[in-house]
Design a protein around this motif. Structure first.
Motif: not given
Length: 298
Positions: A227-249
């Motif tokens: 019986d609450l209302t949604p507030g903030e969603l806080i997203w925290v990342a450690g290792d945040a990465h792009l794979y080398l085959n995703h760079l063009d995308q």
């Protein structure tokens, strides 16, 4: 006010420009940074379903609902047309049998043959097992989600409202150790439910968008159950990465200007956290750019 999706796009741009390039576990290679934080306000009904590419949000919600069942076998996912977990058991099957079966044929056997699914569709003690059936040293099982909901209802000022999946004793038996591994909750004096989710490792092109949706959907469910209302969603990342085959995308996505976030609401009040179904989630106003595809690194 700047569109909140730019937080994600800025992170993509930062990783492309400044990421440390190195080889990783999968052999594909990544460009990565360590430490990132994004904040999304859910209080107005909007949720972070990215608009700069189409995100198949129902797949992400179905995955979250599957986690909540405590399940660890991909058969029910495949019966719901969710294929995002197939790569790991398929790789194990090919490795152990020497048979180079096509993915579609493997998935068809999992769906149709319960015995085959029991042997080859099992992921080990992954997310749902830890969230709903964490095995203590004394042999007792602990339902972390159930305990969280009870605390939200009885002691919302608690600083112990969290659950996690990093069960050290069972990591070796998991197809993939948990990436989004800790969820902590906080209730304001005005009755808003905030969530901080820590993700140790995130595939920014493919995984992050699903993680945002899953966490937001869970936050809506938990808020309703307490019986609450949604507030903030806080997203925290450690290792945040792009794979080398995703760079063009990533460059392609950065060239797109965000559109307004859609809204998400629950169509009914479910009797319990175990009673939600995909049809309970109503998303309105979603107008994304076309999808951007990339290969999953296993």
């Amino acid at each position: 006010m700047r569109h909140p999706e730019y937080q994600y796009l800025d992170l993509l741009d930062h990783v492309l420009a400044n990421g440390d390039q190195r080889m990783d576990r999968t052999g594909v290679g990544t460009r990565s940074i360590f430490g990132a934080l994004l904040r999304f306000d859910l209080s107005g009904g909007q949720v972070p379903i990215l608009t700069t590419k189409r995100v198949y949000w129902k797949t992400a919600v179905r995955e979250m609902l599957w986690f909540l069942t405590g399940g660890t076998n991909i058969q029910p996912l495949l019966r719901d047309n969710v294929r995002i977990w197939t790569d790991w058991p398929l790789a194990a099957y090919r490795r152990e049998t020497g048979e180079h079966i096509e993915q579609a044929a493997f998935e068809q056997r999992i769906v149709a043959d319960d015995a085959f699914a029991a042997r080859w569709g099992e992921l080990g003690p992954v997310y749902g097992k830890q969230w709903r059936r964490w095995l203590g040293a004394d042999g007792r099982e602990h339902d972390q989600i159930g305990t969280l909901i009870e605390t939200l209802n009885t002691n919302p000022a608690s600083r112990r409202m969290l659950f996690h999946g990093w069960n050290v004793g069972e990591l070796g038996d998991m197809a993939l150790p948990p990436c989004h591994m800790v969820y902590q909750y906080h209730v304001t004096s005005g009755g808003r439910l905030n969530c901080l989710m820590f993700q140790r490792s995130v595939d920014l092109l493919l995984g992050a968008a699903f993680n945002f949706v899953g966490a937001a959907a869970l936050q809506l469910m938990l808020a309703q159950q307490a019986d609450l209302t949604p507030g903030e969603l806080i997203w925290v990342a450690g290792d945040a990465h792009l794979y080398l085959n995703h760079l063009d995308q990533a460059h392609e996505q950065l060239a797109r200007e965000p559109r307004p976030f859609p809204t998400m609401r629950l169509a009914r009040r479910a009797a319990s956290i175990d009673d939600y179904r995909i049809d309970d989630f109503v998303v309105e106003g979603y107008d994304p750019y076309p999808p951007i595809k990339g290969e999953v690194a296993v």
